[in-house]
Scaffold this motif. Sequence first.
Motif, PDB file in Angstrom:
ATOM      1  N   CYS A  48       0.845  -1.195   0.000  1.00  0.00           N
ATOM      2  CA  CYS A  48       0.000   0.000   0.000  1.00  0.00           C
ATOM      3  C   CYS A  48       0.885   1.251   0.000  1.00  0.00           C
ATOM      4  O   CYS A  48       1.803   1.358   0.802  1.00  0.00           O
ATOM      5  N   CYS A  62       0.717   3.118   3.571  1.00  0.00           N
ATOM      6  CA  CYS A  62       1.110   2.544   4.860  1.00  0.00           C
ATOM      7  C   CYS A  62       2.082   1.373   4.732  1.00  0.00           C
ATOM      8  O   CYS A  62       2.454   0.782   5.733  1.00  0.00           O
ATOM      9  N   CYS A  80      -4.802   0.190   0.788  1.00  0.00           N
ATOM     10  CA  CYS A  80      -5.416  -0.901   1.557  1.00  0.00           C
ATOM     11  C   CYS A  80      -6.734  -0.473   2.214  1.00  0.00           C
ATOM     12  O   CYS A  80      -7.038   0.718   2.312  1.00  0.00           O
ATOM     13  N   CYS A 117      -6.445   2.034   5.207  1.00  0.00           N
ATOM     14  CA  CYS A 117      -6.189   3.424   4.798  1.00  0.00           C
ATOM     15  C   CYS A 117      -7.438   4.066   4.200  1.00  0.00           C
ATOM     16  O   CYS A 117      -7.702   5.244   4.417  1.00  0.00           O
TER      17      CYS A 117
HETATM   18 ZN   LIG Z   1      -2.581   1.225   3.747  1.00  0.00          ZN
END
Ligand SMILES: [Zn+2]
Length: 226
Positions: free
Chosen positions: A48, A51, A60, A63
């Motif tokens: 991702c 993150c 993701c 997030c």
């Molecule tokens: Zn993420």
Amino acid sequence: MSKCLYCNNDFSYNLTIKEIFSFNPIFEDNLCQLCRNQLKPLSSTNGCSRCFKPEIKTICDDCRFWEDKYNIINCHQSLFGYNQFIHNYFKKYKRYGDILLADLFLKDLLTWSQSNKFDLITYIPASKSHQELRGFDPVWEMYHRVFELTPLLIKVDADKPQAQKNRSERLNTPQTFRCINDQLYSSETKVLLLDDIYTTGRTILHAKMALNAIGLTNIYTFSLSR
Ligand SMILES: [Zn+2]
Ligand SMILES: [Zn+2]
């Protein structure tokens, strides 16, 4: 010859081609190659982009949840995927309190710090009761030799430790941080917030919200593992 802080085996460190031709300082390693082979290095290209959650091609679900619910765009980096090795490492370091293991990833952290610069660096503190139980603050202990840390947050004791909660309990935990004082910072200040492990992002979200209250909004976050 060096001694691996994790497995105690002697090892000799061979410089990589990149290090031989690098102008940056070269840091000694505390982790032998056999241990190092068990790590899963992360990057935004194999996870991702917000993150570093591994094996996600876009953004993701966690997030997306933070963005939809709180309008927060995560800006998180992490070095290693959470796996058996990292799990065992944190068990030895945090649960059994082996303070020497705070320096296991010193080389990786110093290297990361060379190419990531901030105006202000702070960290997620342990609650007072955890700190007293363990005798040290694991996040501070892990990062204070790498970064100049400014303590800004206090963690209020929670009902039960994060590790004993399931996913939905973690996502719905109420705010547990407040700021040490009410000194106001400029919103231009580029802040780095450090933690040891990133799971759902809830802890970091709460800490960020507490920092927003003292004017800090340009916040980047980092954890050893996620
Ligand atoms: Zn993420
Ligand atoms: Zn080792």
